[in-house]
Enzyme design. Structure first.
Site, PDB file in Angstrom:
ATOM      1  N   GLU A  35      70.359  27.950  29.509  1.00  0.00           N
ATOM      2  CA  GLU A  35      69.392  26.964  30.004  1.00  0.00           C
ATOM      3  C   GLU A  35      69.607  25.623  29.302  1.00  0.00           C
ATOM      4  O   GLU A  35      70.036  25.582  28.145  1.00  0.00           O
ATOM      5  CB  GLU A  35      67.945  27.425  29.769  1.00  0.00           C
ATOM      6  CG  GLU A  35      67.445  28.406  30.802  1.00  0.00           C
ATOM      7  CD  GLU A  35      65.928  28.611  30.747  1.00  0.00           C
ATOM      8  OE1 GLU A  35      65.405  29.212  31.682  1.00  0.00           O
ATOM      9  OE2 GLU A  35      65.276  28.174  29.777  1.00  0.00           O
ATOM     10  N   THR A 233      64.597  31.022  33.473  1.00  0.00           N
ATOM     11  CA  THR A 233      64.491  32.443  33.120  1.00  0.00           C
ATOM     12  C   THR A 233      63.250  32.697  32.274  1.00  0.00           C
ATOM     13  O   THR A 233      62.866  31.879  31.449  1.00  0.00           O
ATOM     14  CB  THR A 233      65.729  32.927  32.343  1.00  0.00           C
ATOM     15  OG1 THR A 233      65.858  32.175  31.125  1.00  0.00           O
ATOM     16  CG2 THR A 233      66.990  32.772  33.177  1.00  0.00           C
TER      17      THR A 233
END
Length: 252
Positions: A35, A233
């Protein structure tokens, strides 16, 4: 919920036990993120770590099959902060990512306020948007997987935003930017059912739906040196790691 320029996090109330696990020290260069790092959060965390002289909690990692690297499962900003501060190691807990007790979900952004400026900004980026004919047809994960996001509104509005990871990044940046400008309140939901219920009850005005990534997709993204946008996520572990306060001297 009311007000503009705020961010609200909505998670279901669950009881996850705190567990002490002695961290191992892993080379910061052997870790791959999945990320994007938020610069403001990174800066704040670097200052905190520098002033306290410790890394309070270990990050969560898992071995990446086929290469001598680890995936950062949780703790991206701690890893990035330690690396930026010039340390060679980071305290970590190694997990079996494919253990059925390790769950992977996604976050669902929502807004309280008008969507008009947001749609304008998305179109300016050259991203294709279409109105949905019926929102019930696009609520299933297999349908959501065809788009970057599907936006549904309280008055049966429905918009399909075409694209995948790159378009999700652009939309996420616009969401954050307009929120900081006070255009609307931004809400992140950990569970789709709660988000849909709040939309139905008029607590939010628009909800952004997407298909949660799979664990294999997360690993493949990291192996390709790509990253999802922040808050893509949502990993749920069977325990919360206890604070271990690893001294920075050990990380040289």
């Amino acid at each position: 919920m009311s007000g503009k320029g705020k961010v609200i996090i909505k998670l279901p109330k669950t009881v996850i036990p705190v567990k002490h696990v002695e961290p191992v020290l892993i080379d910061v260069d052997k870790l791959l993120p999945h990320e994007e790092i938020v610069p403001g959060r990174l800066k704040d965390l670097m200052e905190k770590i520098r002033s306290e002289g410790v890394v309070d909690m270990p990050i969560i990692v898992t071995p990446i099959p086929g290469i001598d690297k680890y995936l950062v499962v949780d703790g991206h900003h701690r890893w990035a902060a330690v690396k930026e501060l010039g340390y060679k190691k980071v305290p970590a807990i190694i997990i079996d990512y494919f253990d059925e007790n390790v769950k992977l979900k996604t976050w669902y952004p929502a807004i309280i306020g008008s969507i008009n400026k947001l749609l304008e900004e998305i179109k300016k980026e050259g991203i294709r948007i279409e109105e949905c004919k019926g929102k019930d047809d696009v609520l299933k994960d297999e349908e959501l997987g065809k788009y970057a996001f599907v936006i549904i509104g309280k008055n049966n509005e429905c918009y399909k935003i075409y694209g995948s990871i790159n378009e999700q990044k652009i939309v996420s940046k616009i969401l954050s930017k307009l929120n900081l400008e006070g255009e609307y309140t931004l809400v992140y939901y950990g569970e789709k059912d709660e988000a849909l219920r709040d939309l139905e009850e008029g607590k939010i005005d628009y909800l952004f739906l997407r298909k949660p990534p799979t664990k294999n997709e997360v690993i493949e993204i990291a192996k390709r040196n790509q990253v999802y946008s922040p808050k893509t996520t949502r990993h749920i572990l069977p325990y919360i790691p206890a604070i271990t306060n690893t001294p920075l001297d050990k990380l040289k």
